[in-house]
Design an enzyme around this catalytic site. Structure first.
Site, PDB file in Angstrom:
ATOM      1  N   ARG A  98       0.858  -1.310   0.030  1.00  0.00           N
ATOM      2  CA  ARG A  98       0.072  -0.019  -0.077  1.00  0.00           C
ATOM      3  C   ARG A  98       1.063   1.265  -0.109  1.00  0.00           C
ATOM      4  O   ARG A  98       1.707   1.411   1.230  1.00  0.00           O
ATOM      5  CB  ARG A  98      -0.853   0.055   1.168  1.00  0.00           C
ATOM      6  CG  ARG A  98      -1.670   1.542   1.392  1.00  0.00           C
ATOM      7  CD  ARG A  98      -2.526   1.274   2.731  1.00  0.00           C
ATOM      8  NE  ARG A  98      -3.231   2.576   2.769  1.00  0.00           N
ATOM      9  CZ  ARG A  98      -2.921   3.332   3.935  1.00  0.00           C
ATOM     10  NH1 ARG A  98      -2.506   3.066   4.690  1.00  0.00           N
ATOM     11  NH2 ARG A  98      -3.835   4.502   3.781  1.00  0.00           N
ATOM     12  N   HIS A 143      -2.912  11.068   1.111  1.00  0.00           N
ATOM     13  CA  HIS A 143      -2.569  10.896   2.348  1.00  0.00           C
ATOM     14  C   HIS A 143      -1.815  11.991   2.643  1.00  0.00           C
ATOM     15  O   HIS A 143      -0.360  12.095   2.979  1.00  0.00           O
ATOM     16  CB  HIS A 143      -1.390   9.636   2.234  1.00  0.00           C
ATOM     17  CG  HIS A 143      -1.295   9.077   3.415  1.00  0.00           C
ATOM     18  ND1 HIS A 143      -1.197   7.773   3.927  1.00  0.00           N
ATOM     19  CD2 HIS A 143      -0.673   9.749   4.824  1.00  0.00           C
ATOM     20  CE1 HIS A 143      -0.763   7.432   5.054  1.00  0.00           C
ATOM     21  NE2 HIS A 143      -0.552   8.441   5.613  1.00  0.00           N
ATOM     22  N   GLU A 188      -7.428   8.523   6.551  1.00  0.00           N
ATOM     23  CA  GLU A 188      -7.818   9.060   7.737  1.00  0.00           C
ATOM     24  C   GLU A 188      -8.535  10.506   7.993  1.00  0.00           C
ATOM     25  O   GLU A 188      -7.676  11.508   8.084  1.00  0.00           O
ATOM     26  CB  GLU A 188      -6.651   9.307   8.716  1.00  0.00           C
ATOM     27  CG  GLU A 188      -6.060   7.891   8.849  1.00  0.00           C
ATOM     28  CD  GLU A 188      -4.634   7.657   9.961  1.00  0.00           C
ATOM     29  OE1 GLU A 188      -4.320   8.795  10.264  1.00  0.00           O
ATOM     30  OE2 GLU A 188      -4.262   6.649  10.259  1.00  0.00           O
ATOM     31  N   ASN A 330      -6.832   1.905  10.114  1.00  0.00           N
ATOM     32  CA  ASN A 330      -5.547   2.110  10.570  1.00  0.00           C
ATOM     33  C   ASN A 330      -5.713   2.281  12.191  1.00  0.00           C
ATOM     34  O   ASN A 330      -6.419   2.728  12.571  1.00  0.00           O
ATOM     35  CB  ASN A 330      -5.195   3.558  10.180  1.00  0.00           C
ATOM     36  CG  ASN A 330      -4.571   3.596   8.797  1.00  0.00           C
ATOM     37  OD1 ASN A 330      -4.763   2.866   8.018  1.00  0.00           O
ATOM     38  ND2 ASN A 330      -4.300   4.858   8.040  1.00  0.00           N
ATOM     39  N   TYR A 332      -3.700   1.620  15.792  1.00  0.00           N
ATOM     40  CA  TYR A 332      -2.480   1.771  16.448  1.00  0.00           C
ATOM     41  C   TYR A 332      -2.874   1.477  18.126  1.00  0.00           C
ATOM     42  O   TYR A 332      -2.048   0.660  18.682  1.00  0.00           O
ATOM     43  CB  TYR A 332      -1.913   3.221  16.376  1.00  0.00           C
ATOM     44  CG  TYR A 332      -1.190   3.381  14.939  1.00  0.00           C
ATOM     45  CD1 TYR A 332       0.106   3.011  14.830  1.00  0.00           C
ATOM     46  CD2 TYR A 332      -1.969   3.702  13.994  1.00  0.00           C
ATOM     47  CE1 TYR A 332       0.517   3.159  13.530  1.00  0.00           C
ATOM     48  CE2 TYR A 332      -1.613   3.859  12.807  1.00  0.00           C
ATOM     49  CZ  TYR A 332      -0.028   3.380  12.478  1.00  0.00           C
ATOM     50  OH  TYR A 332       0.380   3.528  11.264  1.00  0.00           O
ATOM     51  N   GLU A 400      -2.884  -0.108   8.283  1.00  0.00           N
ATOM     52  CA  GLU A 400      -1.857   0.239   8.897  1.00  0.00           C
ATOM     53  C   GLU A 400      -2.068  -0.378  10.438  1.00  0.00           C
ATOM     54  O   GLU A 400      -3.040  -0.282  10.915  1.00  0.00           O
ATOM     55  CB  GLU A 400      -1.707   1.771   9.112  1.00  0.00           C
ATOM     56  CG  GLU A 400      -1.236   2.399   7.866  1.00  0.00           C
ATOM     57  CD  GLU A 400      -1.101   4.136   8.018  1.00  0.00           C
ATOM     58  OE1 GLU A 400      -1.029   4.376   9.217  1.00  0.00           O
ATOM     59  OE2 GLU A 400      -1.521   4.668   7.081  1.00  0.00           O
TER      60      GLU A 400
END
Ligand code: BGC
Length: 506
Positions: A98, A143, A188, A330, A332, A400
Site C-alpha cells: 500500500r 495521504h 484518515e 488504521n 494503533y 496500517e
C-alpha cells in the site's frame, strides 16, 4: 492523568491473550502487506515538475514546527530508490504493497488541466516493478499532501474541492487502474480535518477550533463519494477493482460498566471515526445522530446562528451512502472512555468540548517512542467488533498497524506489538469477522510528520545521514517474514541471523 482509586477498582479489565494460541493459522487468501505514504518516503520534492504541497510549504516556511526541523525533501529518496523498496518487499515476501500518490506530482497545481507526465511515469515504473513480482498494489489517492495552490484556495474548507478531488481521482483511475485493483480515496479523515483544520498538529495547521473539522468532514465525504461514483460507473466495469476508504480507528472501551460510560465510549467512537464513516457505511447515511444533536445544541448555546456541523441534504446523504467497497482500518492504540473523567479545557468551542468525555490509558500498558502510542490488550479485536456492530459484514482491511521505536535494529517492542496485534486479528477471524488483510506500518522508517525523523516505525531501518539512504532489516522484519511465510505466529521463533535473502517464488 490521575485516576481515582475507586474508579480503577470498578474498571473493566482487559487481558493479554497471547502465547497460548500458537497453532492458529491465517486463512488462505488472507493478504499480508506493508504500507507507506508519498510525502513520508519519496523525497524529490521539486523534481521533474512536481508542484509544491502543504507539507513542502509547512516544512520550508516554518521548520520549527517539526521536532527536528527536518522535512520530506529527500526522506527515504524512494523517488530514486524504488527498486530497492520493491526488493525489500520481495525479501519480506509480502502479498501486497500500500502506497500513496502525491497529487501535486501528477497535477502540479492540483487542477486536472495540466498533467505532469514525468510524475505519471514515476508511478508507472513503480507499479510495473511491483506487479512484475506478483505483488498487489493498493493505492491511496490522498495521504495528506494537498497541492499548496488548492490550499491557497481554502483546501478542504472550500466545497469546490469535491470536484477538484474527483478530477484528480479520474486521472489516477485512468492512468493506473489497468494494474491497480485496490483504491483508497482518503487516509484518515479525522487526522486530515481535526488535526489540520481544527488544530495545529498537521498541515495546514489552521487552528479553527470547533469549526474547521466539521466543515472539512462534510466536504471530504462528498469528495469521496464523487470519486467512488466515477470509479464505479466509468472504470470498475472494465477494470474490475474495488474502491474503499481508510480511517483511523482506536479501541475505546467504557471505563466502568455504567450506562454513562457506555454512552461515553459511543460518543468518542462517533467523533473519532463515525463522523467520517457513518455517511458512507451506515444503513441510513448521514452524520452520527447523537454527535450531530450535541453539536447543534452546543452551537446554539454558544450563540452561533446555526450548527457548526452542517447537515447533508437528503440527496447528498443518498449519494454518499453505500460508496465503500471495503473499510480500511488504521489501528494503533486505544483507551478507556469515561463520562466523569473529563476536565474542561480551552479552546472552546472544540470537538472535545462538544462531547466532554475523558480518556484514560493505564500506566502499565507498554509505551512506544511516540507519546500517543500505547499497546492496549486485544485492541484489534475490540475495534473490529465495534465496526461489525456498527456496519455489519463490510469487508475490512487493516491498512496500517505499527509501533514506534528510536534508532536500532533490535526492536523487541515492535516484535511484541506485532505478535499481539496479529493474535488479536486471529481472535476476530475466529469469530467470523470479515477481515481480509493486514498491512504493517511501515515498510521502512520515514518522515513521521511533526516528529520528523525522531520516531521510527520501520520494519527496515533507514540511515537518514547516508546519502544512499541505506535500508537495513530490523529483527521485526524477520519475525513478520516468518509469520507471513508460515501463516502462523510462533512466539518462540528467533531469526538465525540478520541476513535477509529473497525466498524462491518472490
Ligand atoms: C498515518 C501515518 C503515520 C502513522 C504513525 C497514521 O495515522 O497514516 O502516516 O506515519 O499514523 O503516526
Amino acid at each position: 492523568m490521575k485516576i481515582p482509586v475507586l474508579l480503577l477498582c470498578s474498571a473493566v479489565t482487559l487481558t493479554w491473550g497471547v502465547a497460548v494460541k500458537q497453532s492458529r493459522k491465517f486463512p488462505d487468501g488472507f493478504i499480508f502487506g506493508t504500507s507507506t505514504a508519498s510525502y513520508q518516503i519519496e523525497g524529490a520534492w521539486n523534481e521533474d515538475g512536481k508542484g509544491e504541497n502543504i507539507w513542502d510549504y509547512l516544512t520550508h516556511t516554518n521548520p520549527a514546527a517539526i521536532e527536528d526541523q527536518s522535512s520530506g525533501d529527500v526522506a527515504c529518496d524512494s523517488y530514486h530508490k524504488y527498486e530497492r523498496d520493491v526488493e525489500m518487499m520481495r525479501e519480506l515476501g509480502i502479498d501486497s504493497y500500500r502506497f500513496s500518490i502525491a497529487w501535486s506530482r501528477i497535477l502540479p497545481n492540483g487542477l486536472a488541466n495540466n498533467v505532469n507526465e514525468a510524475g505519471v511515469a514515476y508511478y508507472n515504473k513503480l507499479i510495473d516493478e511491483i506487479v512484475k513480482y506478483n505483488i498487489e498494489p493498493m493505492v491511496t489517492l490522498y495521504h495528506w499532501d494537498l497541492p499548496q495552490r488548492l490550499q491557497d484556495m481554502g483546501g478542504w474548507l472550500n466545497p469546490l474541492i469535491a470536484d477538484w478531488f474527483a478530477d484528480y481521482a479520474r486521472v489516477v483511475f485512468d492512468r493506473f487502474g489497468d494494474r491497480v485493483k485496490y483504491f483508497i480515496t482518503f487516509n484518515e479523515g479525522a487526522q486530515i480535518c481535526y488535526e489540520g483544520y481544527d488544530w495545529v498538529t498537521k498541515a495546514p495547521r489552521l487552528n479553527m477550533s470547533g469549526i474547521g473539522e466539521y466543515i472539512c468532514a462534510k466536504n471530504l465525504a462528498l469528495a469521496h463519494a464523487k470519486a467512488y461514483h466515477i470509479y464505479n460507473d466509468d472504470y470498475k466495469p472494465t477494470q474490475g477493482g474495488v474502491c474503499g476508504y481508510t480511517i483511523a480507528v482506536s479501541s475505546f472501551v467504557p471505563l466502568t460498566d455504567s450506562d454513562e460510560d457506555a454512552y461515553a465510549a459511543e460518543l468518542v467512537n462517533q467523533l473519532q471515526w463515525g463522523l467520517y464513516t457513518d455517511p458512507i457505511f451506515s444503513k441510513d447515511g448521514g452524520f452520527p445522530k447523537e454527535l450531530f444533536d450535541l453539536v447543534a445544541k452546543k452551537s446554539a448555546a454558544q450563540g452561533f446562528p446555526r450548527s457548526r456541523l452542517t447537515d447533508f441534504t437528503e440527496e447528498e446523504k443518498a449519494y454518499i451512502r453505500g460508496t465503500g467497497d471495503f473499510f480500511g482500518v488504521n489501528h494503533y492504540s486505544g483507551s478507556f472512555a469515561s463520562a466523569s473523567l473529563y476536565t474542561p479545557q480551552p479552546p472552546v468551542p472544540s470537538p472535545k468540548d462538544d462531547i466532554e468525555i475523558g480518556q484514560f490509558a493505564p500506566d502499565d500498558w507498554p509505551q512506544a517512542a511516540s507519546f500517543w502510542l500505547k499497546q492496549m490488550p486485544d485492541s484489534i479485536y475490540i475495534v473490529l467488533k465495534n465496526i461489525q456492530k456498527r456496519y455489519g459484514d463490510v469487508p475490512i482491511y487493516i491498512t496500517e498497524n505499527g509501533w514506534s521505536t528510536h534508532e536500532g535494529i533490535e526492536d523487541e517492542g515492535r516484535v511484541a506489538y506485532y505478535r499481539a496485534a496479529l493474535e488479536s486479528a486471529l481472535d476476530a477471524l475466529d469469530e467470523g469477522i470479515n477481515l481480509k488483510g493486514y498491512y504493517a506500518w511501515s515498510l521502512m522508517d520515514n518522515f513521521e510528520w511533526m516528529a520528523g525523523y525522531t520516531e521510527r516505525f520501520g520494519l527496515y531501518e533507514v540511515d537518514f545521514e547516508d546519502p544512499e539512504r541505506t535500508r537495513t532489516p530490523r529483527k521485526s522484519a524477520f519475525i513478520y517474514k516468518q509469520i507471513m511465510k508460515t501463516r502462523t505466529i510462533d512466539h518462540d521463533y528467533e531469526p538465525e541471523s540478520y541476513v535477509m535473502t529473497i525466498d524462491e517464488g518472490h
